[in-house]
Design an enzyme around this catalytic site. Structure first.
Site, short mmCIF file in Angstrom:
data_model
loop_
_atom_site.label_atom_id
_atom_site.label_comp_id
_atom_site.label_asym_id
_atom_site.label_seq_id
_atom_site.Cartn_x
_atom_site.Cartn_y
_atom_site.Cartn_z
N ASP A 295 -8.47 2.13 4.57
CA ASP A 295 -8.91 0.80 4.96
C ASP A 295 -9.53 0.20 3.71
O ASP A 295 -10.34 0.85 3.05
CB ASP A 295 -9.92 0.84 6.11
CG ASP A 295 -9.99 -0.52 6.78
OD1 ASP A 295 -8.97 -0.95 7.36
OD2 ASP A 295 -11.05 -1.17 6.71
N HIS B 253 -9.16 0.83 -7.01
CA HIS B 253 -9.91 1.38 -5.88
C HIS B 253 -9.09 2.42 -5.12
O HIS B 253 -9.57 3.48 -4.77
CB HIS B 253 -10.32 0.22 -4.96
CG HIS B 253 -9.18 -0.73 -4.64
ND1 HIS B 253 -8.40 -1.30 -5.62
CD2 HIS B 253 -8.67 -1.16 -3.46
CE1 HIS B 253 -7.47 -2.06 -5.05
NE2 HIS B 253 -7.60 -1.98 -3.75
N ARG B 254 -7.80 2.13 -4.91
CA ARG B 254 -6.94 3.06 -4.15
C ARG B 254 -6.62 4.29 -4.97
O ARG B 254 -6.57 5.41 -4.44
CB ARG B 254 -5.65 2.32 -3.74
CG ARG B 254 -4.72 3.11 -2.80
CD ARG B 254 -3.72 2.22 -2.10
NE ARG B 254 -4.38 1.29 -1.20
CZ ARG B 254 -4.59 -0.02 -1.50
NH1 ARG B 254 -4.14 -0.54 -2.62
NH2 ARG B 254 -5.23 -0.79 -0.65
N LYS C 41 0.83 -1.21 0.00
CA LYS C 41 0.00 0.00 0.00
C LYS C 41 0.87 1.26 0.00
O LYS C 41 0.58 2.21 -0.72
CB LYS C 41 -0.85 0.04 1.27
CG LYS C 41 -2.10 -0.77 1.30
CD LYS C 41 -2.80 -0.32 2.58
CE LYS C 41 -4.00 -1.05 2.95
NZ LYS C 41 -4.59 -0.52 4.20
N GLY D 34 -1.02 -8.65 -1.74
CA GLY D 34 -2.33 -9.11 -1.29
C GLY D 34 -2.98 -10.06 -2.29
O GLY D 34 -2.36 -11.02 -2.77
P1 ITT Z 1 -2.67 -0.98 7.39
O1 ITT Z 1 -3.94 -1.15 8.22
O2 ITT Z 1 -1.46 -0.80 8.26
O3 ITT Z 1 -2.81 0.06 6.34
P2 ITT Z 1 -3.39 -3.59 6.32
O4 ITT Z 1 -2.81 -4.47 5.26
O5 ITT Z 1 -3.74 -4.27 7.64
O6 ITT Z 1 -2.39 -2.37 6.59
P3 ITT Z 1 -6.19 -3.19 5.79
O7 ITT Z 1 -6.66 -3.53 7.17
O8 ITT Z 1 -6.86 -2.04 5.07
O9 ITT Z 1 -4.63 -2.85 5.76
O10 ITT Z 1 -6.31 -4.52 4.91
C1 ITT Z 1 -6.41 -4.46 3.55
C2 ITT Z 1 -6.16 -5.86 2.98
O11 ITT Z 1 -6.96 -6.02 1.81
C3 ITT Z 1 -4.71 -5.99 2.53
O12 ITT Z 1 -3.89 -6.52 3.56
C4 ITT Z 1 -4.85 -6.93 1.33
O13 ITT Z 1 -4.92 -8.26 1.76
C5 ITT Z 1 -6.20 -6.54 0.76
N1 ITT Z 1 -6.05 -5.49 -0.27
C6 ITT Z 1 -6.42 -4.18 -0.17
N2 ITT Z 1 -6.08 -3.50 -1.29
C7 ITT Z 1 -5.49 -4.39 -2.10
C8 ITT Z 1 -4.90 -4.30 -3.36
O14 ITT Z 1 -4.83 -3.14 -4.02
N3 ITT Z 1 -4.36 -5.40 -3.89
C9 ITT Z 1 -4.40 -6.57 -3.24
N4 ITT Z 1 -4.92 -6.76 -2.03
C10 ITT Z 1 -5.46 -5.66 -1.45
#
Ligand code: ITT
Length: 203
Positions: free
Chosen positions: A73, A184-185, A17, A157
């Site tokens: 998130d 999405h991001r 991210k 991810g």
């Molecule tokens: P932070 O809270 O520290 O930002 P995190 O990975 O725990 O890190 P989230 O709780 O928002 O963040 O979890 C998002 C999860 O969704 C991430 O760990 C991936 O598994 C998945 N994800 C989100 N965006 C993605 C993307 O662009 N490509 C692939 N997987 C994604």
């Protein structure tokens, strides 16, 4: 209210991210810094709402560092799983799994359901928090389908499983810029970037 400090903290512990945030938000007028420079920041446990989680991450970082902070998130919502894993995407299948293991777990869940829809979407709620000032949130959605098996080595991810609508390659086969243009991001953070410009010296 005008922001004077030109450093902006990207409040994520996820390195995949972090790289996307930096590329999407990039502007010569701002220096983006990561949580590695602020190891003292402590976040509360996450809940089940993208909006609440994103806002809490950004506000916590802003309060504890005094810097303008951005966070997101995000998650993958699978139609055949009733929208799961959703906001629980990072923890799906249990703690301590690698991205690869988590994707394998998701595929095995779908396999047990037999021949079902492969429709899915990525959701991202991004938040901007200004210390002693307002917060903003913006949502981005990217629709697509899930492959039967992982394909590609880029991204992070669930990227190797996800083929965005109108395309034939997984996100893990896209270049970083290609992904950011439709992801999405990318959608959520470009809207956040407009707030940042409006609220600061960047305008
Ligand atoms: P932070 O809270 O520290 O930002 P995190 O990975 O725990 O890190 P989230 O709780 O928002 O963040 O979890 C998002 C999860 O969704 C991430 O760990 C991936 O598994 C998945 N994800 C989100 N965006 C993605 C993307 O662009 N490509 C692939 N997987 C994604």
């Amino acid at each position: 209210m005008k922001i004077r400090e030109n450093r902006v903290l990207i409040a994520t512990t996820n390195l995949g991210k972090l790289e996307e945030f930096k590329r999407i938000l990039e502007t010569p007028k701002c220096t983006f810094v990561g949580l590695d420079e602020f190891p003292q920041v402590k976040f509360p446990p996450e809940g089940q709402s993208y909006f609440e989680n994103a806002r809490i991450k950004a506000r916590t970082a802003a309060r504890q560092t005094g810097l303008v902070s951005v966070a997101d998130d995000s998650g993958l919502e699978v139609l055949a799983l009733g929208g799961r894993p959703g906001p629980l995407s990072a923890r799906y299948g249990g703690p301590g799994l690698s991205d690869f293991e988590r994707s394998a777990y998701l595929l095995s869940e779908l396999e047990t359901l037999g021949s079902v829809s492969r429709l899915a979407r990525f959701v991202c709620v991004a938040a901007l928090a200004i210390p002693d000032g307002p917060s903003f949130t913006e949502k981005g959605i990217c629709r697509g389908v899930l492959l039967q098996e992982a394909s590609g080595t880029k991204g992070f991810g669930y990227d190797p499983l996800f083929v965005p609508e109108g395309h034939e390659r997984s996100f893990a086969e896209f270049s970083k810029n290609e992904k950011n243009q439709i992801s999405h991001r990318g959608i959520a953070l470009r809207a956040i970037s407009a707030h940042l410009r409006k609220e600061s010296f960047l305008s």
